[in-house]
Design a protein around this motif. Structure first.
Motif, PDB file in Angstrom:
ATOM      1  N   GLU A 108       4.569 -13.279 -47.039  1.00  0.00           N
ATOM      2  CA  GLU A 108       3.653 -12.344 -46.381  1.00  0.00           C
ATOM      3  C   GLU A 108       4.043 -12.140 -44.925  1.00  0.00           C
ATOM      4  OE1 GLU A 108      -0.140 -14.107 -47.028  1.00  0.00           O
ATOM      5  OE2 GLU A 108      -0.155 -13.681 -49.190  1.00  0.00           O
ATOM      6  N   ARG A 109       4.463 -13.226 -44.258  1.00  0.00           N
ATOM      7  CA  ARG A 109       4.814 -13.119 -42.840  1.00  0.00           C
ATOM      8  C   ARG A 109       6.090 -12.315 -42.635  1.00  0.00           C
ATOM      9  NH1 ARG A 109       4.166 -14.711 -37.864  1.00  0.00           N
ATOM     10  NH2 ARG A 109       5.855 -15.447 -36.539  1.00  0.00           N
ATOM     11  N   ARG A 111       7.722 -10.125 -44.697  1.00  0.00           N
ATOM     12  CA  ARG A 111       7.760  -8.725 -45.145  1.00  0.00           C
ATOM     13  C   ARG A 111       6.700  -7.872 -44.462  1.00  0.00           C
ATOM     14  NH1 ARG A 111       9.227 -10.611 -50.555  1.00  0.00           N
ATOM     15  NH2 ARG A 111      11.494 -10.432 -50.651  1.00  0.00           N
ATOM     16  N   ARG A 112       5.652  -8.489 -43.960  1.00  0.00           N
ATOM     17  CA  ARG A 112       4.611  -7.777 -43.219  1.00  0.00           C
ATOM     18  C   ARG A 112       4.138  -6.515 -43.967  1.00  0.00           C
ATOM     19  NH1 ARG A 112       5.594  -7.520 -36.895  1.00  0.00           N
ATOM     20  NH2 ARG A 112       7.043  -5.857 -37.444  1.00  0.00           N
ATOM     21  N   VAL A 201      11.587 -11.983 -38.555  1.00  0.00           N
ATOM     22  CA  VAL A 201      10.792 -10.757 -38.638  1.00  0.00           C
ATOM     23  C   VAL A 201      11.447  -9.626 -37.853  1.00  0.00           C
ATOM     24  CG1 VAL A 201       8.590  -9.696 -37.982  1.00  0.00           C
ATOM     25  CG2 VAL A 201       8.617 -11.943 -39.072  1.00  0.00           C
ATOM     26  N   ASP A 205      12.789  -6.162 -39.383  1.00  0.00           N
ATOM     27  CA  ASP A 205      12.239  -4.900 -38.874  1.00  0.00           C
ATOM     28  C   ASP A 205      13.341  -3.985 -38.364  1.00  0.00           C
ATOM     29  OD1 ASP A 205       9.705  -5.696 -39.503  1.00  0.00           O
ATOM     30  OD2 ASP A 205       9.068  -6.129 -37.455  1.00  0.00           O
TER      31      ASP A 205
END
Length: 449
Positions: A108-109, A111-112, A201, A205
């Motif tokens: 979850e963290r 792939r946001r 992340v 991104d």
């Protein structure tokens, strides 16, 4: 021996060039495998995603892997380790339950909210920074199979020869180094600094942003590559990223013990790139020059080369008309302020992270560019030096204190706070009208003046 994960990724990408143009998805194993995978994906022009797996550590010796789990219920066990460690079934299930909770949180963290990249019928190129026992890599290969990959390739910079013998899971294994005497993956890197969740992340991104850039004119393209910059008879080198069109570019000047490949500097650079800024990470001294400590503290020399690099960037046709900013760390911060104080310096903003602005001395009052000094709250000596240096500045300035951070901002989340503060400052002063609001995090000690 690899310099760091960036260097390893570039060397690995060169070996994997035969995959360019094929339907490949590069899957980095968090956390350390993602910086390696990012370089591979960039070189191959492929999509980048993570394939999240978790090691199952022996209960009383968690650094020893008795197996691994992955997304989709994948599970790989090491019978030999389980037998030697005499791990009871209940203990195994307890470890697995705990690690599955961590695994889901990381999915979850990282792939946001982004959907997982589809693997159906494609080649899954699984990349890590190295293999030790291979259980994690086997779990990743199993996950890729379950998600429909037609072909699975495992690629790593280093792996013990014994671990790769009869390695089950991938269709192909690519390893740059396979030593017969192997102790640990980190022993094959000069810089094996931990990769943070925040860095993972940001890299994901950045890759997603570039993959979804849409159609562009045939004559328009971002520039992203290494450059050599003639300066003072010596060629500072570094990676340059220029968006198209480039509204502004930030030049990084690091201190002693660091380099243009520093994971911390590269992380901050990715944050700035996501904000729409160009970046140039510089080595202002050659390796031979760095051996002389007098050069490391020759702020005038460093500032002169930084200013020459800025002029070189602005002379590029693809950077015509863009604004410049300086980001300095340690002695590099003093060099940035010294260069910004030169008459006619066309610098729109300066940020110092854990810097020594005091070393710019009498040059400080001549700085006109808006200046942000970011210091860790636990770095008390440097914090006091920054307070004193700010007292000499006559330009718009702020001092931001990141609570709990030490000099290198190694504590969880602290580098991310510093990067956000830096990004907000550069956007505010280099991209007027961008409308980005300060993101908070650090504590401002005194308002702008």
């Amino acid at each position: 021996m690899f310099e760091d994960r960036v260097d390893a990724g570039r060397q690995l990408a060169a070996r994997l060039g035969y995959l360019r143009g094929q339907d490949v998805v590069v899957l980095g194993l968090p956390r350390g495998g993602v910086p390696v995978a990012y370089e591979v994906a960039q070189s191959l022009g492929a999509e980048l995603d993570v394939i999240v797996v978790r090691k199952l550590g022996v209960p009383y010796q968690p650094e020893v892997a008795m197996g691994a789990i992955g997304e989709g219920g994948a599970r790989v066990l090491e019978p030999r380790i389980l037998a030697q460690a005499r791990v009871a079934q209940d203990d195994l299930l307890q470890v697995e339950e705990r690690e599955r909770g961590v695994l889901q949180a990381r999915v979850e963290r990282f792939r946001r909210g982004r959907p997982r990249t589809l693997l159906q019928g494609r080649t899954a190129l699984i990349v890590d920074d190295g293999v030790a026992t291979g259980s994690t890599a086997r779990a990743a290969c199993q996950v890729a199979r379950q998600l429909g990959a037609a072909r699975v390739v495992l690629a790593v910079p280093v792996a013990p020869r014994e671990a790769l013998r009869d390695f089950e899971g991938p269709d192909e294994v690519v390893a740059l180094s396979t030593p017969s005497h192997f102790t640990a993956v980190g022993c094959h890197y000069r810089d094996f600094s931990p990769t943070t969740d925040e860095e993972v992340v940001v890299l994901l991104d950045a890759a997603a942003k570039r993959s979804s850039g849409g159609e562009r004119p045939a004559n328009a393209a971002d520039f992203d590559g290494d450059v050599l910059i003639p300066a003072g008879g010596q060629p500072p080198a570094g990676p340059l990223y220029l968006p198209e069109p480039p509204p502004a570019v930030v030049l990084f000047a690091h201190g002693s013990g660091s380099s243009r490949s520093s994971p911390r500097n590269r992380y901050v650079a990715r944050v700035l790139e996501q904000a729409g800024l160009g970046t140039l990470l510089l080595d202002l001294l050659t390796p031979e020059e760095e051996l002389d400590r007098a050069n490391v503290f020759d702020i005038g020399l460093l500032a002169g080369r930084l200013a020459e690099a800025a002029r070189w960037v602005l002379a590029r046709p693809d950077a015509a008309g863009c604004r410049t900013g300086y980001f300095g760390a340690s002695t590099g911060a003093a060099a940035a302020l010294w260069a910004a104080a030169e008459p006619g310096a066309a610098v729109g903003a300066v940020v110092s992270r854990g810097g020594r602005p005091d070393l710019a001395g009498d040059r400080l009052p001549a700085v006109t560019a808006p200046t942000l000094l970011i210091v860790g709250g636990a770095d008390t000596h440097v914090l006091e030096l920054n307070h004193q240096a700010r007292g000499k500045l006559r330009c718009t300035s702020e001092l931001a204190v990141v609570p709990g951070a030490s000099h290198l901002f190694e504590e969880p989340g602290t580098l991310a706070e510093a990067a956000v503060l830096a990004g907000d400052w550069f956007v505010r002063h280099l991209l007027p009208g961008a409308g980005r609001r300060p993101a908070g995090g650090g504590t401002l000690a005194g308002g702008a003046r």
